[in-house]
Motif scaffolding. Structure first.
Motif, PDB file in Angstrom:
ATOM      1  N   GLU A 199      -5.119  21.409  -0.562  1.00  0.00           N
ATOM      2  CA  GLU A 199      -3.946  22.085  -0.022  1.00  0.00           C
ATOM      3  C   GLU A 199      -4.068  23.595  -0.132  1.00  0.00           C
ATOM      4  O   GLU A 199      -3.442  24.335   0.630  1.00  0.00           O
ATOM      5  CB  GLU A 199      -2.685  21.588  -0.739  1.00  0.00           C
ATOM      6  N   ASP A 200      -4.895  24.042  -1.070  1.00  0.00           N
ATOM      7  CA  ASP A 200      -5.144  25.477  -1.228  1.00  0.00           C
ATOM      8  C   ASP A 200      -6.339  25.957  -0.414  1.00  0.00           C
ATOM      9  O   ASP A 200      -6.805  27.090  -0.589  1.00  0.00           O
ATOM     10  CB  ASP A 200      -5.361  25.817  -2.704  1.00  0.00           C
ATOM     11  N   GLY A 201      -6.859  25.085   0.452  1.00  0.00           N
ATOM     12  CA  GLY A 201      -7.978  25.475   1.310  1.00  0.00           C
ATOM     13  C   GLY A 201      -9.335  25.244   0.708  1.00  0.00           C
ATOM     14  O   GLY A 201     -10.336  25.810   1.176  1.00  0.00           O
ATOM     15  N   GLY A 202      -9.422  24.425  -0.336  1.00  0.00           N
ATOM     16  CA  GLY A 202     -10.698  24.143  -0.978  1.00  0.00           C
ATOM     17  C   GLY A 202     -11.597  23.274  -0.129  1.00  0.00           C
ATOM     18  O   GLY A 202     -11.195  22.776   0.932  1.00  0.00           O
ATOM     19  N   PRO A 203     -12.838  23.048  -0.586  1.00  0.00           N
ATOM     20  CA  PRO A 203     -13.808  22.280   0.203  1.00  0.00           C
ATOM     21  C   PRO A 203     -13.405  20.815   0.326  1.00  0.00           C
ATOM     22  O   PRO A 203     -12.728  20.251  -0.536  1.00  0.00           O
ATOM     23  CB  PRO A 203     -15.104  22.418  -0.603  1.00  0.00           C
ATOM     24  N   ILE A 204     -13.831  20.221   1.425  1.00  0.00           N
ATOM     25  CA  ILE A 204     -13.592  18.799   1.673  1.00  0.00           C
ATOM     26  C   ILE A 204     -14.726  18.006   1.038  1.00  0.00           C
ATOM     27  O   ILE A 204     -15.907  18.274   1.288  1.00  0.00           O
ATOM     28  CB  ILE A 204     -13.537  18.524   3.184  1.00  0.00           C
ATOM     29  N   GLU A 205     -14.379  17.028   0.214  1.00  0.00           N
ATOM     30  CA  GLU A 205     -15.364  16.178  -0.447  1.00  0.00           C
ATOM     31  C   GLU A 205     -15.008  14.731  -0.161  1.00  0.00           C
ATOM     32  O   GLU A 205     -13.932  14.269  -0.517  1.00  0.00           O
ATOM     33  CB  GLU A 205     -15.364  16.438  -1.956  1.00  0.00           C
ATOM     34  N   VAL A 206     -15.897  14.011   0.505  1.00  0.00           N
ATOM     35  CA  VAL A 206     -15.606  12.643   0.926  1.00  0.00           C
ATOM     36  C   VAL A 206     -16.726  11.722   0.482  1.00  0.00           C
ATOM     37  O   VAL A 206     -17.909  12.031   0.654  1.00  0.00           O
ATOM     38  CB  VAL A 206     -15.449  12.545   2.462  1.00  0.00           C
ATOM     39  N   THR A 207     -16.351  10.585  -0.103  1.00  0.00           N
ATOM     40  CA  THR A 207     -17.329   9.550  -0.448  1.00  0.00           C
ATOM     41  C   THR A 207     -17.058   8.259   0.317  1.00  0.00           C
ATOM     42  O   THR A 207     -17.841   7.321   0.231  1.00  0.00           O
ATOM     43  CB  THR A 207     -17.305   9.255  -1.954  1.00  0.00           C
ATOM     44  N   ARG A 208     -15.960   8.201   1.054  1.00  0.00           N
ATOM     45  CA  ARG A 208     -15.607   6.998   1.794  1.00  0.00           C
ATOM     46  C   ARG A 208     -16.403   6.899   3.094  1.00  0.00           C
ATOM     47  O   ARG A 208     -16.698   7.907   3.732  1.00  0.00           O
ATOM     48  CB  ARG A 208     -14.116   7.001   2.132  1.00  0.00           C
ATOM     49  N   LEU A 209     -16.717   5.668   3.495  1.00  0.00           N
ATOM     50  CA  LEU A 209     -17.351   5.462   4.797  1.00  0.00           C
ATOM     51  C   LEU A 209     -16.388   5.861   5.911  1.00  0.00           C
ATOM     52  O   LEU A 209     -16.771   6.553   6.863  1.00  0.00           O
ATOM     53  CB  LEU A 209     -17.765   3.999   4.949  1.00  0.00           C
ATOM     54  N   GLN A 210     -15.120   5.425   5.803  1.00  0.00           N
ATOM     55  CA  GLN A 210     -14.101   5.867   6.760  1.00  0.00           C
ATOM     56  C   GLN A 210     -13.648   7.254   6.310  1.00  0.00           C
ATOM     57  O   GLN A 210     -12.682   7.409   5.592  1.00  0.00           O
ATOM     58  CB  GLN A 210     -12.928   4.895   6.798  1.00  0.00           C
ATOM     59  N   HIS A 211     -14.373   8.260   6.749  1.00  0.00           N
ATOM     60  CA  HIS A 211     -14.198   9.594   6.177  1.00  0.00           C
ATOM     61  C   HIS A 211     -13.074  10.387   6.829  1.00  0.00           C
ATOM     62  O   HIS A 211     -12.638  11.401   6.300  1.00  0.00           O
ATOM     63  CB  HIS A 211     -15.501  10.381   6.280  1.00  0.00           C
ATOM     64  N   LYS A 212     -12.584   9.921   7.982  1.00  0.00           N
ATOM     65  CA  LYS A 212     -11.500  10.620   8.673  1.00  0.00           C
ATOM     66  C   LYS A 212     -10.694   9.615   9.478  1.00  0.00           C
ATOM     67  O   LYS A 212     -11.162   8.531   9.811  1.00  0.00           O
ATOM     68  CB  LYS A 212     -12.036  11.730   9.581  1.00  0.00           C
ATOM     69  N   ARG A 213      -9.456   9.997   9.771  1.00  0.00           N
ATOM     70  CA  ARG A 213      -8.609   9.226  10.667  1.00  0.00           C
ATOM     71  C   ARG A 213      -7.798  10.209  11.486  1.00  0.00           C
ATOM     72  O   ARG A 213      -7.220  11.153  10.946  1.00  0.00           O
ATOM     73  CB  ARG A 213      -7.658   8.309   9.891  1.00  0.00           C
TER      74      ARG A 213
END
Length: 732
Positions: free
Chosen positions: A183-197
């Motif tokens: 929320e403060d504009g930090g980096p996006i870190e994703v470990t999920r296969l469904q990484h976006k919706r």
């Protein structure tokens, strides 16, 4: 050309969204979307009306949007979701210099969800959706019933009228730190296969759970709710589908989730039930379906739900019934109709042994009555062929419908339950709302006439060869398709005059078009255009075989059907062959691009928010499970991915293109629009690219909705040989 409807009139419309009937069948709550020009926002108002039509609807909310109207068992409590300013009753007391609030605030804290409504100490933060409720017997404003830091998604009220169940995110301390960082504009870190919706953005690992609490407004804080640890969200569908809680008569709560070991790589979505204290979770279905909208039978022993084959999205969605048992046997009660359930509403129980559900039935949405022991049948014959169902609910002995026609924005109607039990033997249909009567008084004379027309299509001769200037050839074994055609109010389709025509292609492709009010169509017909909306092969309202014809392919069948529909209008003397235009949104955009690789019959085209290179697109959108199911992996089937991509035939495009995209569209990423735009411009084709900043896979604000129509119309008029140069500006 006519000038009966201008773009500014869009802001005066109220468009029906949801209907919800009270348990006693005496009242109906409904929501309607309207525009706030000053804030450039769509807002949704909440209304309530008596089913007998004895008085006009009463508007309950004005300052903020409302959704998911949910009745309590007494018929006087009406809960809903809204992102409103925090209830003043929760703000009592002073805040000292140390920032500690007075005990009068009632904010218990100590829970990972925290208190408040998401605004916290930052007065500039947007409030999160919470549960609010009106007491319709006592009157007054709505009370705030929840205060989850990350908001609420999904609610139902208990049969005792004293408790509620909600779905809410509950991050661990580590997850909460990451959420704050993002929320403060930090980096996006994703470990999920469904990484976006799309619409949900980049996904994180925070789990959504069901929580149970009291309706007491003083206990609204998340700390006062019991978390049901075994009722947790999971799977690729969950960020948009939610847990869909439904509280049954036997004091059990149904919900949907994925219980697969690798949920992000699965299309399964099961129906589960659980006790309100979190005990005895039962997984009712077996992982073979994508389930939605569970609803309890009157005795609480069975569940009806919408189920579909997640490995074949072209198969019809069907209404299923199962007992509330782990690993229960379940069966479809609508399969014999060979029609998919429509999105107008969930399956509902007419009585202990009968389900009613809206179905997509050729070029209409209508109701089907499905006995548990007997043959399903179509119902409400007096709907006619000029109206379609836009919204549906039933309770008690009352059915609420949103009905719309080409010349009638949707309004709420009440139908007696006997109408469905006895198939058109009930009393008269009552119109309960008049959301747009003033708008119709001003613009009604300019609204279009509409009919569903049939035309014959066939297979394209030579898959590598584009159609000729006059369009694709129709073989002797052609198949009949239908198109919903809208005519200008003063146009005679049987007369001698022809008109410019817009082919507007629906998305999906698992969707369909039905006669109904659409502002963009109304605007174009008021300017003298005929608008055709073909239900091409792949459309879901003509049965499985028709829909499944498209399975494993892209471009050829849809293009041929679109071309055939427009050639039919030309052949009938309705459409001017030199003044044809084509557009479509999402899958309609995909099809538009394929069409212009196969024919030069259109003077201009506008593929909107589409995919044009399936190979490079893989993994950049939120639909990789669908693409894997239908086409396999791109590194295993490269030739197929190339063949279904219109970008590989861009050298055949000579039609001027207006190409649009949303900057944050994760369904059809904007890079796809860029590829098509640059490619056709490299070839010297007239083209324009329009990107909507911060927009998902939609056109979100009123200003952008009208801008879209303005851009399309200007593009058509600029390339219309029937419009002289001085008239090429958009005329309102």
């Amino acid at each position: 050309m006519q000038h009966g409807v201008d773009l500014e009139s869009y802001y005066d419309l109220r468009l029906l969204s949801e209907v919800s009937v009270s348990p006693d069948g005496e009242r109906v709550a409904f929501t309607a979307q309207e525009s706030d020009p000053a804030a450039d926002e769509h807002r949704t108002g909440l209304y309530v009306a008596p089913v007998d039509g004895s008085r006009d609807p009463h508007r309950l909310t004005r300052a903020s949007s409302a959704s998911s109207p949910t009745w309590g068992p007494d018929g006087d409590t009406l809960a809903f979701l809204a992102a409103r300013e925090e209830d003043l009753d929760r703000k009592r007391g002073r805040v000292d210099d140390g920032g500690d609030e007075s005990a009068a605030d009632g904010n218990g804290g100590g829970d990972r969800n925290g208190g408040g409504n998401g605004a916290g100490d930052d007065g500039d933060a947007e409030p999160k959706p919470q549960v609010w409720a009106f007491d319709l017997a006592l009157g007054g404003d709505a009370r705030q019933l929840t205060a989850f830091e990350h908001g609420v998604d999904g609610v139902d009220l208990a049969p005792d009228g004293e408790r509620l169940v909600v779905a809410a995110r509950d991050p661990t301390e580590e997850e909460a730190e990451y959420v704050d960082q993002r929320e403060d504009g930090g980096p996006i870190e994703v470990t999920r296969l469904q990484h976006k919706r799309d619409g949900a953005g980049w996904l994180d690992d925070v789990t959504t759970y069901l929580f149970v609490g009291d309706l007491d407004a003083e206990a609204a804080d998340a700390a006062a709710f019991r978390r049901l640890d075994d009722a947790a969200g999971a799977g690729s569908a969950e960020p948009l589908a939610g847990l869909q809680p439904a509280w049954g008569p036997t004091d059990r709560v149904a919900f949907t989730t994925c219980v697969d070991e690798n949920p992000d790589d699965s299309g399964a979505y099961d129906v589960c039930t659980i006790a309100p204290d979190g005990a005895e979770r039962r997984v009712v279905t077996d992982g073979s379906l994508r389930c939605a909208s569970p609803t309890w039978s009157p005795d609480g022993e069975r569940l009806a739900f919408d189920g579909s084959n997640y490995d074949n999205w072209y198969e019809p969605n069907e209404a299923y019934v199962a007992r509330d048992e782990a690993g229960a046997d379940f069966e479809s009660v609508s399969a014999e109709l060979d029609r998919t359930l429509a999105r107008a509403g969930a399956p509902r129980w007419l009585d202990q042994d009968t389900i009613v559900a809206p179905i997509a039935d050729e070029a209409w949405t209508r109701l089907a009555v499905c006995p548990l022991d007997g043959e399903p049948r179509r119902a409400f014959a007096r709907q006619g062929r000029d109206r379609t169902v836009a919204a549906f609910d039933l309770a008690g002995d009352a059915v609420a419908l949103g009905l719309t026609a080409a010349d009638q924005p949707p309004d709420v109607y009440a139908v007696p339950g006997a109408e469905l039990r006895e198939n058109d033997a009930g009393g008269p249909t009552k119109r309960l709302s008049a959301l747009n009567d003033e708008w119709l008084d001003e613009h009604g004379a300019a609204l279009p006439d509409c009919e569903v027309v049939a035309c014959e299509t066939g297979e394209v001769r030579g898959s590598d060869a584009p159609a000729s200037q006059s369009g694709a050839s129709v073989s002797d074994d052609g198949e009949e398709i239908e198109a919903v055609v809208y005519y200008p109010a003063d146009f005679d389709p049987d007369g001698d005059d022809t008109a410019p025509a817009v082919c507007a292609i629906h998305g999906g492709p698992m969707s369909y078009d039905a006669p109904g009010f659409r502002f963009d169509v109304t605007y174009w017909t008021s300017k003298g255009y005929v608008v055709a909306k073909p239900n091409y092969r792949g459309s879901t309202s003509y049965g499985r075989a028709f829909s499944e014809a498209l399975k494993g392919s892209r471009g050829e069948l849809e293009s041929e059907d679109v071309i055939a529909a427009m050639e039919h209008l030309v052949g009938e003397g309705v459409a001017d062959p030199d003044r044809l235009f084509c557009t479509g949104f999402s899958y309609g955009g995909i099809t538009t691009a394929h069409v212009v690789t196969r024919t030069d019959m259109f003077a201009a085209a506008a593929p909107e928010h589409g995919i044009y290179d399936f190979y490079s697109n893989f993994g950049t959108d939120d639909n990789h499970n669908w693409h894997q199911w239908e086409f396999g992996m791109p590194w295993e089937n490269e030739a197929l991915y190339r063949d279904i991509s219109s970008i590989t035939r861009v050298d055949e495009i000579d039609t001027p293109l207006l190409i649009t995209a949303g900057e944050q569209d994760w369904r059809c990423p904007p890079t796809q629009a860029e590829q098509l735009y640059v490619s056709v411009r490299k070839r010297g084709v007239d083209a324009k690219l329009v990107i909507y900043p911060d927009e998902h896979h939609n056109i979100g604000t009123p200003q952008r909705a009208t801008h879209r129509i303005e851009e399309l119309t200007e593009w058509f008029e600029t390339h219309d040989p029937g419009v002289d140069g001085e008239a090429n500006e958009v005329r309102d």
